[in-house]
Design an enzyme around this catalytic site. Sequence first.
Site, short mmCIF file in Angstrom:
data_model
loop_
_atom_site.label_atom_id
_atom_site.label_comp_id
_atom_site.label_asym_id
_atom_site.label_seq_id
_atom_site.Cartn_x
_atom_site.Cartn_y
_atom_site.Cartn_z
N HIS A 1 -11.63 -4.54 9.13
CA HIS A 1 -12.35 -4.22 7.70
C HIS A 1 -13.92 -3.80 7.99
O HIS A 1 -14.54 -4.03 6.66
CB HIS A 1 -12.75 -5.64 7.17
CG HIS A 1 -11.22 -6.74 6.69
ND1 HIS A 1 -10.26 -6.68 7.19
CD2 HIS A 1 -11.52 -6.54 5.61
CE1 HIS A 1 -9.53 -6.95 6.91
NE2 HIS A 1 -9.79 -7.34 5.44
N PHE B 1 -10.37 -2.10 1.39
CA PHE B 1 -10.69 -1.74 2.74
C PHE B 1 -9.76 -0.27 3.08
O PHE B 1 -9.07 -0.36 3.49
CB PHE B 1 -10.69 -2.38 3.35
CG PHE B 1 -11.73 -4.11 3.53
CD1 PHE B 1 -12.80 -4.18 3.89
CD2 PHE B 1 -11.10 -4.85 2.06
CE1 PHE B 1 -13.64 -5.25 3.23
CE2 PHE B 1 -12.21 -6.16 1.99
CZ PHE B 1 -13.57 -6.05 2.65
N ASP C 1 -9.69 0.10 5.27
CA ASP C 1 -9.04 0.43 6.87
C ASP C 1 -7.55 0.21 6.34
O ASP C 1 -6.81 0.68 7.23
CB ASP C 1 -9.38 -1.29 7.21
CG ASP C 1 -10.86 -1.49 7.87
OD1 ASP C 1 -11.16 -1.39 8.74
OD2 ASP C 1 -11.60 -1.07 6.41
N PHE C 2 -7.50 -0.18 5.49
CA PHE C 2 -4.99 -0.59 4.79
C PHE C 2 -5.03 0.30 4.61
O PHE C 2 -3.82 0.57 4.21
CB PHE C 2 -5.57 -1.34 3.51
CG PHE C 2 -6.54 -2.57 3.91
CD1 PHE C 2 -7.22 -3.40 4.46
CD2 PHE C 2 -6.89 -3.01 2.90
CE1 PHE C 2 -7.92 -4.64 4.81
CE2 PHE C 2 -7.68 -4.57 2.22
CZ PHE C 2 -7.93 -4.70 3.96
N GLU D 1 1.22 -1.12 -0.31
CA GLU D 1 -0.08 -0.32 0.11
C GLU D 1 0.74 1.31 0.53
O GLU D 1 0.55 2.19 -0.94
CB GLU D 1 -0.80 0.08 1.21
CG GLU D 1 -2.66 -0.22 0.77
CD GLU D 1 -1.74 -2.44 1.58
OE1 GLU D 1 -0.98 -2.70 1.78
OE2 GLU D 1 -2.57 -2.92 0.88
C1 LIG Z 1 -2.92 -4.17 4.67
C2 LIG Z 1 -3.46 -5.08 3.57
N1 LIG Z 1 -3.83 -5.10 2.00
C3 LIG Z 1 -5.04 -5.81 1.23
C4 LIG Z 1 -5.80 -6.55 2.02
C5 LIG Z 1 -6.83 -6.99 1.08
N2 LIG Z 1 -5.93 -8.44 1.40
C6 LIG Z 1 -6.24 -9.71 2.07
S1 LIG Z 1 -5.14 -11.25 1.81
C7 LIG Z 1 -4.71 -10.35 0.87
C8 LIG Z 1 -3.49 -10.85 0.04
C9 LIG Z 1 -2.41 -11.71 1.04
O1 LIG Z 1 -2.01 -13.22 -0.33
P1 LIG Z 1 -0.73 -12.89 0.72
O2 LIG Z 1 0.00 -12.81 1.77
O3 LIG Z 1 -0.02 -13.98 -0.73
O4 LIG Z 1 -1.55 -14.43 1.65
P2 LIG Z 1 -2.10 -15.34 0.93
O5 LIG Z 1 -4.11 -15.18 1.00
O6 LIG Z 1 -1.84 -16.66 -0.30
O7 LIG Z 1 -2.09 -16.82 2.81
C10 LIG Z 1 -5.41 -9.68 0.11
C11 LIG Z 1 -4.68 -8.79 -0.81
C12 LIG Z 1 -5.70 -6.19 3.33
N3 LIG Z 1 -6.19 -7.29 3.99
N4 LIG Z 1 -4.58 -5.95 4.23
#
Ligand SMILES: Cc1ncc(C[n+]2csc(CCOP(=O)(O)OP(=O)(O)O)c2C)c(N)n1
Lengths: 340, 322
Positions: A139, A93, A95-96, A70
């Site tokens: 969220h 979201f 929140d991020f 981000e």
């Molecule tokens: C700061 C933030 N950015 C975006 C998200 C939305 N989001 C939730 S899970 C995810 C992907 C995460 O990927 P990874 O770290 O590879 O974990 P995996 O889901 O593959 O276990 C995203 C983009 C979030 N929850 N928090």
Amino acid sequence: MPKKTFKQALNEAHFHEMRRDPRVIVMGEDISGGIGASGEMDAWGGSEGVTKGLYTEFGEARVVDTPLSESAIIGAAVGAATTGLRPVADLMFADFLGVCFDQIFNQAAKFRYMFGGKAVTPVVIRAMIGAGFRTAAQHSQCLYPIFTHIPGLKVVIPSNPYDAKGLLIQAIRDDDPVIFLEHKLLYGVTGEVPDGPYAIPFGEAKVLRDGGDVTIVALALMVQVAMDAAELLSKRGIEATVIDPRTTSPLDLDTIVESVEETGHLVIVDESSPRCNIATDIAAQVADVAFHALKGPIKMVTPPHTPVPFSPALEDLYLPSAEKVAQAVEISLRSRRGAA
Amino acid sequence: MQLSREDLLLAYRRMRRIRDFEDRVHIEFAAGEMPGFVHLYAGEEASAVGVCMNLTDEDMISSTHRGHGHCLAKDTDVNGMMLELYGRKDGICGGKGGSMHIADLSKGMMGANGIVGGGPPLICGAALTAKTLGTGNVAVAFTGDGGSNQGTTFEAMNFAAVLKLPVIFVFENNGYAETTASHWSVACKDIVNRAQAFGMPGISVEGTDFFAVWDAAREAVARARAGGGPTLMEVKVPRFYGHFEGDAETYRAEGEVAALKRDHDCLKIFRRRVVEAGLLSDADLDLVDAEVGDEIEASVMLAKSSPMPGPEDLLTDVYVRY
Ligand SMILES: Cc1ncc(C[n+]2csc(CCOP(=O)(O)OP(=O)(O)O)c2C)c(N)n1
């Protein structure tokens, strides 16, 4: 006029502006979706599908899927904005936004002022706000007061599909950094939306209903709650004016004050947590300039001062309801100034 | 130290518990029985269990939004978790956190996290506590391939290396961050390559092989406990379900998941290994399967019949005293 969902209205706004101006780009995590994966490209169009189809028409130069980073996304969008692009960054979201707050409030918000008016930062940061989706404390927040607090940011919070399209078009054309917040329970809401492009200026509140007894101010999802409360009150013989400011920065205080001068009563419904929020801000400003017009106490209807709970049982209690708003109106009317 | 018969049975039980928990949650969610946002861990069991079998209750872990597996690998109470997913009053977080925020500090589980990249800095804090108080405890940050790209993660790795903190950064690479492929989003291709830049040992492990994970984690934990500082582990794992429950998975190729389940199922691989080596029998493992099946069933029944929190619960827990 054709009926469209809030989500479609936002999607159309993107198409109009990207066709009109080659400097407009969109960027964010999964903004098209499926990059590098083996299935369909343009699979998501952002987590809510708002940017669906843009990749197919405009390609990867202007529809930029990003790594999960981000600070880099927002920093790059802000830097690109000051150097000639007009980026729309999707942060999912709201929140991020915590992750990249420096890039927003120390960087984007300050350039124009710090550089003596010589810089413009035409960036739009879109994000989802709001409770009611059982997505718990990280969220579900309604963070618009935090952004409203910061000079240099414009803060836009549409409550219906028509406004969503017009305000997003204005946001993309605007030369200032705009925080554009979409309530996640509104995406499926339908309303009349023209097919062509149109821009709604910032700082102009919308009066949704006219009544002489009380002024109710509400934003985003709470506009519907306020309208429902007005219906309840009407059955009880009380007529309410309902005002949606649509943007909290700039804020159209005049429309609110004019109405309060007619009704003498003000109730503000705000889904953000109750301390230092939009309700307290509007209440203070109205009391400051129009105390003479107030016939009863200003009432504020908000969630309690807690993070958003997960359990459906608790989240339902957490959110303001039409009944709570109606009760607040009745309290203000009962405790009239000067009444015995 | 080698894994005893009891250890092997425990490892299998924990992996089986995660799988059954996830498979059941998938069904319950699809039936509309469960509220909220749910991200399943199924397929990645050997990673959580292989690492956590090397930890005590005093060793802290931080988790991701895909946190059920990490909780269960740390032996968090199944009923408490299931009740939490259903938003019940007696859930492990009182129904206030849900799937994305399950935590159990008594078991060294600092919480699933709704914010990607939130965990690594926090776990440096747990390691700092251990170092400052001289407890000899270690701390493990579980992060995904997507989360490996967060600034917070980079900062945490540098911080831990500079302060020689007893941290293990475990990157569970399931190939995706939501819909985005990791080979596209991780510039250096293999996350393990980043270890060198931070001056820490890095190891890449096949995450369907419990023994490989267990071995690598054992070495990293020993190094951390002995004051040798942080280690980066990249664990390559499959993801059996969508990013979240309800995900149509249009970004995945036809047949991809079926092939993963067929050829890369850590539970099947574990069973084959231990039975062929004569360490455990099929009957031993079948018994575990049956017991865990009953346990999960009972937890769902209990959750569905448990009370929701009431109005009196809404305002509690904001501050130490309200
Ligand atoms: C700061 C933030 N950015 C975006 C998200 C939305 N989001 C939730 S899970 C995810 C992907 C995460 O990927 P990874 O770290 O590879 O974990 P995996 O889901 O593959 O276990 C995203 C983009 C979030 N929850 N928090």
